[in-house]
Design an enzyme around this catalytic site. Structure first.
Site, PDB file in Angstrom:
ATOM      1  N   LYS A  13       0.829  -1.214   0.000  1.00  0.00           N
ATOM      2  CA  LYS A  13       0.000   0.000   0.000  1.00  0.00           C
ATOM      3  C   LYS A  13       0.863   1.264   0.000  1.00  0.00           C
ATOM      4  O   LYS A  13       0.687   2.142  -0.839  1.00  0.00           O
ATOM      5  CB  LYS A  13      -0.935   0.014   1.228  1.00  0.00           C
ATOM      6  CG  LYS A  13      -1.882  -1.174   1.313  1.00  0.00           C
ATOM      7  CD  LYS A  13      -2.816  -1.075   2.493  1.00  0.00           C
ATOM      8  CE  LYS A  13      -2.170  -1.176   3.863  1.00  0.00           C
ATOM      9  NZ  LYS A  13      -1.574  -2.484   4.199  1.00  0.00           N
ATOM     10  N   ARG A  88     -10.396   1.011   8.210  1.00  0.00           N
ATOM     11  CA  ARG A  88      -9.967  -0.345   8.519  1.00  0.00           C
ATOM     12  C   ARG A  88     -11.018  -1.150   9.255  1.00  0.00           C
ATOM     13  O   ARG A  88     -10.790  -2.329   9.558  1.00  0.00           O
ATOM     14  CB  ARG A  88      -8.736  -0.253   9.433  1.00  0.00           C
ATOM     15  CG  ARG A  88      -7.439  -0.619   8.770  1.00  0.00           C
ATOM     16  CD  ARG A  88      -6.369  -0.338   9.798  1.00  0.00           C
ATOM     17  NE  ARG A  88      -5.217  -1.154   9.596  1.00  0.00           N
ATOM     18  CZ  ARG A  88      -4.114  -0.716   8.997  1.00  0.00           C
ATOM     19  NH1 ARG A  88      -4.051   0.485   8.507  1.00  0.00           N
ATOM     20  NH2 ARG A  88      -3.072  -1.511   8.892  1.00  0.00           N
ATOM     21  N   ARG A 127      11.793  -6.541   5.919  1.00  0.00           N
ATOM     22  CA  ARG A 127      11.841  -5.133   6.338  1.00  0.00           C
ATOM     23  C   ARG A 127      12.300  -5.022   7.797  1.00  0.00           C
ATOM     24  O   ARG A 127      12.985  -4.070   8.164  1.00  0.00           O
ATOM     25  CB  ARG A 127      10.461  -4.481   6.172  1.00  0.00           C
ATOM     26  CG  ARG A 127      10.499  -2.993   6.500  1.00  0.00           C
ATOM     27  CD  ARG A 127       9.215  -2.299   6.157  1.00  0.00           C
ATOM     28  NE  ARG A 127       8.110  -2.789   6.965  1.00  0.00           N
ATOM     29  CZ  ARG A 127       6.827  -2.497   6.735  1.00  0.00           C
ATOM     30  NH1 ARG A 127       6.515  -1.713   5.730  1.00  0.00           N
ATOM     31  NH2 ARG A 127       5.895  -2.973   7.511  1.00  0.00           N
ATOM     32  N   ARG A 133      11.144  -1.851  11.902  1.00  0.00           N
ATOM     33  CA  ARG A 133       9.872  -1.250  12.323  1.00  0.00           C
ATOM     34  C   ARG A 133       9.327  -2.019  13.526  1.00  0.00           C
ATOM     35  O   ARG A 133       9.347  -3.254  13.521  1.00  0.00           O
ATOM     36  CB  ARG A 133       8.869  -1.271  11.150  1.00  0.00           C
ATOM     37  CG  ARG A 133       7.830  -0.156  11.268  1.00  0.00           C
ATOM     38  CD  ARG A 133       7.002  -0.049  10.032  1.00  0.00           C
ATOM     39  NE  ARG A 133       5.675  -0.650  10.253  1.00  0.00           N
ATOM     40  CZ  ARG A 133       4.683  -0.575   9.384  1.00  0.00           C
ATOM     41  NH1 ARG A 133       4.856   0.072   8.247  1.00  0.00           N
ATOM     42  NH2 ARG A 133       3.524  -1.135   9.645  1.00  0.00           N
ATOM     43  N   ARG A 144      -1.472  -8.602  13.198  1.00  0.00           N
ATOM     44  CA  ARG A 144      -1.914  -7.676  12.140  1.00  0.00           C
ATOM     45  C   ARG A 144      -2.713  -8.434  11.071  1.00  0.00           C
ATOM     46  O   ARG A 144      -3.717  -7.954  10.560  1.00  0.00           O
ATOM     47  CB  ARG A 144      -0.695  -6.962  11.518  1.00  0.00           C
ATOM     48  CG  ARG A 144      -0.143  -5.870  12.438  1.00  0.00           C
ATOM     49  CD  ARG A 144       1.310  -5.575  12.173  1.00  0.00           C
ATOM     50  NE  ARG A 144       1.584  -4.974  10.877  1.00  0.00           N
ATOM     51  CZ  ARG A 144       2.790  -4.951  10.302  1.00  0.00           C
ATOM     52  NH1 ARG A 144       3.825  -5.537  10.892  1.00  0.00           N
ATOM     53  NH2 ARG A 144       2.961  -4.362   9.151  1.00  0.00           N
TER      54      ARG A 144
HETATM   55  P1  AP5 Z   1       4.591  -1.547   2.079  1.00  0.00           P
HETATM   56  O1  AP5 Z   1       4.489  -0.724   0.865  1.00  0.00           O
HETATM   57  O2  AP5 Z   1       4.978  -0.862   3.356  1.00  0.00           O
HETATM   58  O3  AP5 Z   1       3.217  -2.332   2.323  1.00  0.00           O
HETATM   59  P2  AP5 Z   1       1.977  -1.921   3.198  1.00  0.00           P
HETATM   60  O4  AP5 Z   1       0.830  -2.675   2.650  1.00  0.00           O
HETATM   61  O5  AP5 Z   1       1.891  -0.432   3.289  1.00  0.00           O
HETATM   62  O6  AP5 Z   1       2.441  -2.579   4.567  1.00  0.00           O
HETATM   63  P3  AP5 Z   1       2.442  -2.037   6.036  1.00  0.00           P
HETATM   64  O7  AP5 Z   1       3.239  -3.016   6.808  1.00  0.00           O
HETATM   65  O8  AP5 Z   1       2.838  -0.606   6.130  1.00  0.00           O
HETATM   66  O9  AP5 Z   1       0.884  -2.181   6.310  1.00  0.00           O
HETATM   67  P4  AP5 Z   1       0.063  -2.187   7.575  1.00  0.00           P
HETATM   68  O10 AP5 Z   1      -1.305  -2.158   7.065  1.00  0.00           O
HETATM   69  O11 AP5 Z   1       0.399  -3.281   8.510  1.00  0.00           O
HETATM   70  O12 AP5 Z   1       0.585  -0.872   8.328  1.00  0.00           O
HETATM   71  P5  AP5 Z   1       0.058   0.600   8.559  1.00  0.00           P
HETATM   72  O13 AP5 Z   1       1.229   1.459   8.556  1.00  0.00           O
HETATM   73  O14 AP5 Z   1      -1.105   0.933   7.716  1.00  0.00           O
HETATM   74  O15 AP5 Z   1       5.534  -2.770   1.765  1.00  0.00           O
HETATM   75  C1  AP5 Z   1       5.933  -3.687   2.781  1.00  0.00           C
HETATM   76  C2  AP5 Z   1       7.365  -4.158   2.484  1.00  0.00           C
HETATM   77  O16 AP5 Z   1       7.352  -4.870   1.248  1.00  0.00           O
HETATM   78  C3  AP5 Z   1       8.356  -3.004   2.289  1.00  0.00           C
HETATM   79  O17 AP5 Z   1       9.601  -3.377   2.809  1.00  0.00           O
HETATM   80  C4  AP5 Z   1       8.423  -2.833   0.767  1.00  0.00           C
HETATM   81  O18 AP5 Z   1       9.660  -2.301   0.333  1.00  0.00           O
HETATM   82  C5  AP5 Z   1       8.211  -4.256   0.275  1.00  0.00           C
HETATM   83  N1  AP5 Z   1       7.536  -4.311  -1.018  1.00  0.00           N
HETATM   84  C6  AP5 Z   1       6.501  -3.522  -1.457  1.00  0.00           C
HETATM   85  N2  AP5 Z   1       6.129  -3.893  -2.696  1.00  0.00           N
HETATM   86  C7  AP5 Z   1       6.918  -4.945  -3.048  1.00  0.00           C
HETATM   87  C8  AP5 Z   1       7.007  -5.761  -4.228  1.00  0.00           C
HETATM   88  N3  AP5 Z   1       6.220  -5.575  -5.265  1.00  0.00           N
HETATM   89  N4  AP5 Z   1       7.940  -6.751  -4.237  1.00  0.00           N
HETATM   90  C9  AP5 Z   1       8.755  -6.953  -3.167  1.00  0.00           C
HETATM   91  N5  AP5 Z   1       8.729  -6.192  -2.018  1.00  0.00           N
HETATM   92  C10 AP5 Z   1       7.811  -5.210  -1.976  1.00  0.00           C
HETATM   93  O19 AP5 Z   1      -0.515   0.474  10.047  1.00  0.00           O
HETATM   94  C11 AP5 Z   1       0.336   0.171  11.114  1.00  0.00           C
HETATM   95  C12 AP5 Z   1      -0.451   0.130  12.414  1.00  0.00           C
HETATM   96  O20 AP5 Z   1      -1.018   1.433  12.681  1.00  0.00           O
HETATM   97  C13 AP5 Z   1      -1.665  -0.817  12.436  1.00  0.00           C
HETATM   98  O21 AP5 Z   1      -1.296  -2.138  12.756  1.00  0.00           O
HETATM   99  C14 AP5 Z   1      -2.507  -0.172  13.537  1.00  0.00           C
HETATM  100  O22 AP5 Z   1      -1.999  -0.429  14.812  1.00  0.00           O
HETATM  101  C15 AP5 Z   1      -2.306   1.314  13.270  1.00  0.00           C
HETATM  102  N6  AP5 Z   1      -3.293   1.850  12.327  1.00  0.00           N
HETATM  103  C16 AP5 Z   1      -3.042   2.432  11.119  1.00  0.00           C
HETATM  104  N7  AP5 Z   1      -4.177   2.812  10.524  1.00  0.00           N
HETATM  105  C17 AP5 Z   1      -5.177   2.477  11.376  1.00  0.00           C
HETATM  106  C18 AP5 Z   1      -6.586   2.580  11.309  1.00  0.00           C
HETATM  107  N8  AP5 Z   1      -7.193   3.123  10.254  1.00  0.00           N
HETATM  108  N9  AP5 Z   1      -7.304   2.097  12.359  1.00  0.00           N
HETATM  109  C19 AP5 Z   1      -6.713   1.563  13.438  1.00  0.00           C
HETATM  110  N10 AP5 Z   1      -5.376   1.406  13.560  1.00  0.00           N
HETATM  111  C20 AP5 Z   1      -4.607   1.869  12.530  1.00  0.00           C
END
Ligand code: AP5
Length: 190
Positions: A13, A88, A127, A133, A144
């Protein structure tokens, strides 16, 4: 235009939203990034969110809804937005719909990534080694994934039922290959 970029942890994402922001001039709004910045600054919100995030749980709906409301109401924020990581839960989706309806807007499209779980885990553990992280531990990753399956995945049906276009995108392949698939979808939406 309001788009959502949607998918399980590690599905790409954040990576792809940055590309979409550059090419299509949509402002990328990531609730995960906002919360991590709050944690890093040691604010009250950050203190409340840190332990929850580290465990891989979702922060309370009312907290995240207040944050997003504040941003979307800011007149300096463009009305061309790509939301990443929000909504979410069904509660968050309903709150978003209401916020947008007040301004005469609605969610225009959803990009939803499909990536097998073993690949997601591999990406996140990689990562963890490179960036460290706080929530990329095996335990937090498991939680998660659980939160995604139990609470977040059903948000897609919420939008399908409203007739919003949900574009399922294969998130496997290089970053460029995945972005090419997204480019075709967003070009059709513009
Ligand atoms: P990346 O692009 O970071 O993927 P992502 O889907 O954004 O993954 P996240 O781990 O950031 O998602 P998440 O939903 O757990 O976290 P968020 O920050 O939203 O890619 C991941 C890795 O893969 C990277 O190293 C990248 O380089 C690699 N990669 C990407 N594309 C690739 C490809 N094509 N091939 C190979 N490698 C690739 O949320 C974190 C926390 O915040 C949540 O757990 C929760 O506690 C809180 N939170 C956030 N939003 C809310 C909400 N709306 N409600 C409640 N809690 C929330």
């Amino acid at each position: 235009m309001i788009g959502l970029i949607f998918g399980p942890p590690g599905s790409g994402k954040g990576t792809q939203a940055a590309h979409v922001e550059r090419e299509f001039k949509l402002s990328h709004l990531s609730t995960g990034d906002i919360l991590r910045a709050e944690v890093a600054r040691g604010t009250e919100i950050g203190k409340e969110a840190e332990r929850i995030m580290r465990a891989g749980d979702l922060v309370p709906d009312d907290l995240i809804i207040r944050i997003v409301q504040g941003i979307l109401r800011d007149p300096d924020v463009s009305s061309e937005v790509l939301l990443d990581g929000f909504p979410r839960t069904i509660e968050q989706a309903k709150a978003l719909d209401q916020m947008l309806a007040q301004e005469g807007h609605k969610v225009d499209f959803v990009i939803a990534f499909k990536v097998p779980e073993d690949v997601l885990i591999e990406r996140l553990l990689h990562r963890a080694e490179v960036e460290g992280r706080a929530d990329d531990t095996r335990e937090a990753i498991t939680e998660r994934m659980h939160e995604y399956k139990n609470l977040t995945a059903k948000v897609l049906d919420h939008y399908r039922k409203q007739g919003v276009k949900v574009h399922e995108i294969d998130g496997l392949g290089t970053v460029e290959e995945v972005f090419e698939r997204i480019r075709q979808v967003v070009n059709r939406e513009k």
